[in-house]
Write a protein that holds these residues in place. Structure first.
Motif, PDB file in Angstrom:
ATOM      1  N   ILE A   1      13.177  12.884  -5.336  1.00 56.11           N
ATOM      2  CA  ILE A   1      11.748  12.722  -5.139  1.00 56.11           C
ATOM      3  C   ILE A   1      11.454  12.667  -3.639  1.00 56.11           C
ATOM      4  CG2 ILE A   1       9.757  11.248  -5.556  1.00 56.11           C
ATOM      5  CD1 ILE A   1      10.799  12.658  -8.018  1.00 56.11           C
ATOM      6  N   LYS A   2      10.449  13.429  -3.216  1.00 50.36           N
ATOM      7  CA  LYS A   2      10.034  13.394  -1.817  1.00 50.36           C
ATOM      8  C   LYS A   2       9.273  12.097  -1.564  1.00 50.36           C
ATOM      9  CE  LYS A   2       7.520  15.922   1.743  1.00 50.36           C
ATOM     10  NZ  LYS A   2       6.798  14.740   2.231  1.00 50.36           N
ATOM     11  N   LEU A   3       9.759  11.304  -0.630  1.00 46.09           N
ATOM     12  CA  LEU A   3       9.146  10.019  -0.344  1.00 46.09           C
ATOM     13  C   LEU A   3       7.989  10.182   0.636  1.00 46.09           C
ATOM     14  CD1 LEU A   3      12.364   7.835   0.108  1.00 46.09           C
ATOM     15  CD2 LEU A   3      10.982   8.121  -1.956  1.00 46.09           C
ATOM     16  N   ASP A   4       6.940   9.402   0.408  1.00 50.48           N
ATOM     17  CA  ASP A   4       5.825   9.375   1.352  1.00 50.48           C
ATOM     18  C   ASP A   4       6.226   8.548   2.567  1.00 50.48           C
ATOM     19  OD1 ASP A   4       4.199  10.844  -0.391  1.00 50.48           O
ATOM     20  OD2 ASP A   4       3.630   9.023  -1.473  1.00 50.48           O
ATOM     21  N   SER A   5       5.797   8.996   3.721  1.00 49.91           N
ATOM     22  CA  SER A   5       6.195   8.340   4.962  1.00 49.91           C
ATOM     23  C   SER A   5       5.229   7.212   5.320  1.00 49.91           C
ATOM     24  CB  SER A   5       6.244   9.357   6.103  1.00 49.91           C
ATOM     25  OG  SER A   5       6.550   8.724   7.332  1.00 49.91           O
ATOM     26  N   MET A   6       5.788   6.097   5.770  1.00 49.48           N
ATOM     27  CA  MET A   6       4.983   5.013   6.339  1.00 49.48           C
ATOM     28  C   MET A   6       5.741   4.417   7.524  1.00 49.48           C
ATOM     29  SD  MET A   6       6.090   1.593   5.892  1.00 49.48           S
ATOM     30  CE  MET A   6       4.586   0.688   5.763  1.00 49.48           C
ATOM     31  N   GLN A   7       5.023   4.139   8.584  1.00 54.10           N
ATOM     32  CA  GLN A   7       5.621   3.578   9.787  1.00 54.10           C
ATOM     33  C   GLN A   7       5.268   2.096   9.869  1.00 54.10           C
ATOM     34  OE1 GLN A   7       7.717   5.216  11.830  1.00 54.10           O
ATOM     35  NE2 GLN A   7       7.495   7.020  10.504  1.00 54.10           N
ATOM     36  N   ALA A   8       6.260   1.250   9.624  1.00 49.83           N
ATOM     37  CA  ALA A   8       6.025  -0.189   9.701  1.00 49.83           C
ATOM     38  C   ALA A   8       5.677  -0.576  11.135  1.00 49.83           C
ATOM     39  CB  ALA A   8       7.258  -0.950   9.230  1.00 49.83           C
TER      40      ALA A   8
ATOM     41  N   TYR B   1       7.414   1.894  -0.176  1.00 55.17           N
ATOM     42  CA  TYR B   1       6.007   2.299  -0.141  1.00 55.17           C
ATOM     43  C   TYR B   1       5.696   3.304  -1.254  1.00 55.17           C
ATOM     44  CZ  TYR B   1       1.739   4.486   1.717  1.00 55.17           C
ATOM     45  OH  TYR B   1       0.479   4.989   1.866  1.00 55.17           O
ATOM     46  N   THR B   2       6.578   4.282  -1.437  1.00 54.56           N
ATOM     47  CA  THR B   2       6.358   5.294  -2.472  1.00 54.56           C
ATOM     48  C   THR B   2       6.548   4.701  -3.863  1.00 54.56           C
ATOM     49  OG1 THR B   2       7.237   6.950  -0.925  1.00 54.56           O
ATOM     50  CG2 THR B   2       6.990   7.619  -3.219  1.00 54.56           C
ATOM     51  N   TYR B   3       7.563   3.870  -4.023  1.00 53.80           N
ATOM     52  CA  TYR B   3       7.850   3.249  -5.321  1.00 53.80           C
ATOM     53  C   TYR B   3       6.671   2.429  -5.833  1.00 53.80           C
ATOM     54  CZ  TYR B   3       9.783  -0.342  -8.453  1.00 53.80           C
ATOM     55  OH  TYR B   3       9.983  -1.209  -9.498  1.00 53.80           O
ATOM     56  N   LEU B   4       6.085   1.627  -4.973  1.00 53.86           N
ATOM     57  CA  LEU B   4       4.995   0.745  -5.399  1.00 53.86           C
ATOM     58  C   LEU B   4       3.739   1.513  -5.795  1.00 53.86           C
ATOM     59  CD1 LEU B   4       5.354  -2.113  -2.741  1.00 53.86           C
ATOM     60  CD2 LEU B   4       5.924  -2.236  -5.179  1.00 53.86           C
TER      61      LEU B   4
ATOM     62  N   VAL C   1       4.988   1.270 -18.897  1.00 53.35           N
ATOM     63  CA  VAL C   1       4.925   2.014 -17.637  1.00 53.35           C
ATOM     64  C   VAL C   1       6.317   2.500 -17.242  1.00 53.35           C
ATOM     65  CG1 VAL C   1       2.888   0.831 -16.723  1.00 53.35           C
ATOM     66  CG2 VAL C   1       5.166  -0.108 -16.272  1.00 53.35           C
ATOM     67  N   ASN C   2       6.321   3.542 -16.447  1.00 54.42           N
ATOM     68  CA  ASN C   2       7.550   4.070 -15.875  1.00 54.42           C
ATOM     69  C   ASN C   2       7.283   4.314 -14.401  1.00 54.42           C
ATOM     70  OD1 ASN C   2      10.166   5.143 -15.658  1.00 54.42           O
ATOM     71  ND2 ASN C   2       9.988   6.173 -17.639  1.00 54.42           N
ATOM     72  N   ASN C   3       8.286   4.826 -13.700  1.00 49.31           N
ATOM     73  CA  ASN C   3       8.123   5.051 -12.268  1.00 49.31           C
ATOM     74  C   ASN C   3       8.800   6.357 -11.874  1.00 49.31           C
ATOM     75  OD1 ASN C   3       8.768   4.683  -9.226  1.00 49.31           O
ATOM     76  ND2 ASN C   3       7.373   3.004  -9.674  1.00 49.31           N
TER      77      ASN C   3
ATOM     78  N   LEU D   1       1.534  -4.487   2.287  1.00 46.76           N
ATOM     79  CA  LEU D   1       2.603  -5.172   1.560  1.00 46.76           C
ATOM     80  C   LEU D   1       3.976  -4.697   2.033  1.00 46.76           C
ATOM     81  CD1 LEU D   1       3.726  -6.966  -0.684  1.00 46.76           C
ATOM     82  CD2 LEU D   1       3.240  -5.129  -2.319  1.00 46.76           C
ATOM     83  N   THR D   2       4.142  -3.393   2.157  1.00 41.60           N
ATOM     84  CA  THR D   2       5.419  -2.854   2.632  1.00 41.60           C
ATOM     85  C   THR D   2       5.676  -3.261   4.072  1.00 41.60           C
ATOM     86  OG1 THR D   2       5.063  -0.934   1.187  1.00 41.60           O
ATOM     87  CG2 THR D   2       6.803  -0.757   2.827  1.00 41.60           C
ATOM     88  N   ASN D   3       4.631  -3.306   4.869  1.00 46.12           N
ATOM     89  CA  ASN D   3       4.769  -3.731   6.257  1.00 46.12           C
ATOM     90  C   ASN D   3       5.271  -5.175   6.327  1.00 46.12           C
ATOM     91  OD1 ASN D   3       4.574  -3.097   9.011  1.00 46.12           O
ATOM     92  ND2 ASN D   3       2.529  -3.984   9.176  1.00 46.12           N
ATOM     93  N   PHE D   4       4.741  -6.034   5.456  1.00 44.04           N
ATOM     94  CA  PHE D   4       5.207  -7.422   5.425  1.00 44.04           C
ATOM     95  C   PHE D   4       6.657  -7.503   4.964  1.00 44.04           C
ATOM     96  CE2 PHE D   4       5.844 -11.364   2.955  1.00 44.04           C
ATOM     97  CZ  PHE D   4       5.748 -12.281   3.991  1.00 44.04           C
ATOM     98  N   MET D   5       7.026  -6.693   3.975  1.00 40.01           N
ATOM     99  CA  MET D   5       8.418  -6.692   3.516  1.00 40.01           C
ATOM    100  C   MET D   5       9.352  -6.181   4.609  1.00 40.01           C
ATOM    101  SD  MET D   5       7.882  -5.422  -0.438  1.00 40.01           S
ATOM    102  CE  MET D   5       9.659  -5.362  -0.744  1.00 40.01           C
ATOM    103  N   ALA D   6       8.874  -5.217   5.413  1.00 43.08           N
ATOM    104  CA  ALA D   6       9.673  -4.742   6.548  1.00 43.08           C
ATOM    105  C   ALA D   6       9.838  -5.845   7.579  1.00 43.08           C
ATOM    106  CB  ALA D   6       9.010  -3.518   7.170  1.00 43.08           C
ATOM    107  N   TYR D   7       8.778  -6.645   7.775  1.00 46.24           N
ATOM    108  CA  TYR D   7       8.886  -7.796   8.683  1.00 46.24           C
ATOM    109  C   TYR D   7       9.918  -8.791   8.162  1.00 46.24           C
ATOM    110  CZ  TYR D   7       7.979 -12.682   9.660  1.00 46.24           C
ATOM    111  OH  TYR D   7       8.166 -14.012   9.919  1.00 46.24           O
ATOM    112  N   MET D   8       9.879  -9.097   6.843  1.00 47.45           N
ATOM    113  CA  MET D   8      10.835 -10.053   6.281  1.00 47.45           C
ATOM    114  C   MET D   8      12.269  -9.571   6.479  1.00 47.45           C
ATOM    115  SD  MET D   8       9.423 -11.764   2.779  1.00 47.45           S
ATOM    116  CE  MET D   8       9.553 -10.254   1.796  1.00 47.45           C
ATOM    117  N   ALA D   9      12.474  -8.262   6.362  1.00 52.74           N
ATOM    118  CA  ALA D   9      13.824  -7.713   6.518  1.00 52.74           C
ATOM    119  C   ALA D   9      14.323  -7.847   7.949  1.00 52.74           C
ATOM    120  CB  ALA D   9      13.839  -6.251   6.082  1.00 52.74           C
ATOM    121  N   LYS D  10      13.383  -7.760   8.914  1.00 55.15           N
ATOM    122  CA  LYS D  10      13.756  -7.878  10.328  1.00 55.15           C
ATOM    123  C   LYS D  10      12.708  -8.700  11.060  1.00 55.15           C
ATOM    124  CE  LYS D  10      16.241  -3.468  10.537  1.00 55.15           C
ATOM    125  NZ  LYS D  10      16.291  -2.108  11.157  1.00 55.15           N
TER     126      LYS D  10
END
Length: 261
Positions: free
Chosen positions: A25-32, A124-127, A140-142, A216-225
């Motif tokens: 699957i082609k993932l959508d890009s997001m820049q944290a 980001y794409t998964y959510l 639901v599926n994903n 939400l993804t930006n916050f999760m990226a912050y938690m990771a680093k």
């Protein structure tokens, strides 16, 4: 030999994790953006309201997030802590892991390092890729993670999303459209991974929902680093220091070698 094998397996785990569940699957890009405090604040609010009920963030403390994201401690205590936890404690879920494993088949994973494990683009794409599928236990599926054992907890915001088939543009490895050499028009192909949201079924517009998932993804990226902002700030000062010392040492070298010649 056993230690080398275990070390190699640990190094390969992030690669294997990214390869699992929708590698084609082609993932959508997001820049944290760790400097966007407003985005991180909104992302923390969404995480607490929609994710923390099942998914812990046991390596993140409320007080550390509050200080890093410039949120007054009294607001965190009043609006972001719904249990009897103290602000100095980890962001853990009240759900019993044994009951969670019974209900979902496996206990929901801790999400503190999810972005490190899979990448921000994947999260980001998964959510944003849940769709209605009556054959699944939760309806639901994903697209990114087929046969996912997780309900779409954000459905009230996004709305009812379905998967359809249709023509899509062919893209090369760089994401650019592939052009027909004879007609000069973009080439298309059939895809059954198209997602569409039924209008009026969610409390947000598609643009608003995408912005919420970005936060939400930006916050999760912050938690990771959580140290990323400090690393970037200190790194800039370190580079400036090295440049200044390089100039100083250059003139010192010229002065010393003047006496030699």
């Amino acid at each position: 030999m056993k230690k080398l094998f275990l070390l190699g397996l640990m190094l390969m785990m992030p690669i294997l994790a990214q390869a699992s569940g929708g590698a084609s699957i082609k993932l959508d890009s997001m820049q944290a953006d760790a400097s966007d405090k407003s985005s991180l604040q909104r992302g923390m609010q969404t995480y607490v309201n929609y994710c923390l009920g099942c998914h812990t963030a046991q390596y993140q403390r409320y007080i550390r997030a509050a200080e890093d994201l410039h949120i007054p401690l009294n607001l965190v205590t009043e609006h972001l802590i719904f249990s009897d936890q103290k602000i100095g404690e980890q962001m853990t879920s009240a759900m019993d892991p044994k009951l969670a494993a019974k209900w979902f088949g496996a206990a929901p994973p801790d999400l503190t390092n999810e972005v490190n494990l899979r990448g921000a683009d994947w999260v980001y794409t998964y959510l944003r890729s849940f769709y209605a599928d009556e054959s699944r236990p939760y309806g639901v599926n994903n697209v990114v993670y087929p046969s996912v054992a997780m309900p779409n907890v954000l459905a009230e915001l996004q709305g009812l999303q379905s998967k359809t088939c249709g023509e899509v543009a062919q893209l090369d490895e760089h994401g650019a459209a592939v052009m027909d050499s004879l007609t000069g028009t973009p080439m298309t192909e059939q895809s059954c991974e198209l997602l569409s949201v039924a209008q009026g079924t969610g409390s947000m517009t598609p643009e608003q929902f995408d912005a919420t998932i970005y936060d939400l993804t930006n916050f999760m990226a912050y938690m990771a680093k959580p140290y990323k902002s400090d690393s970037q700030r200190i790194g800039m000062w370190a580079i400036l220091f090295c440049l200044m010392m390089t100039i100083l040492f250059y003139f010192l070298k010229k002065e010393f070698w003047r006496d030699v010649h």
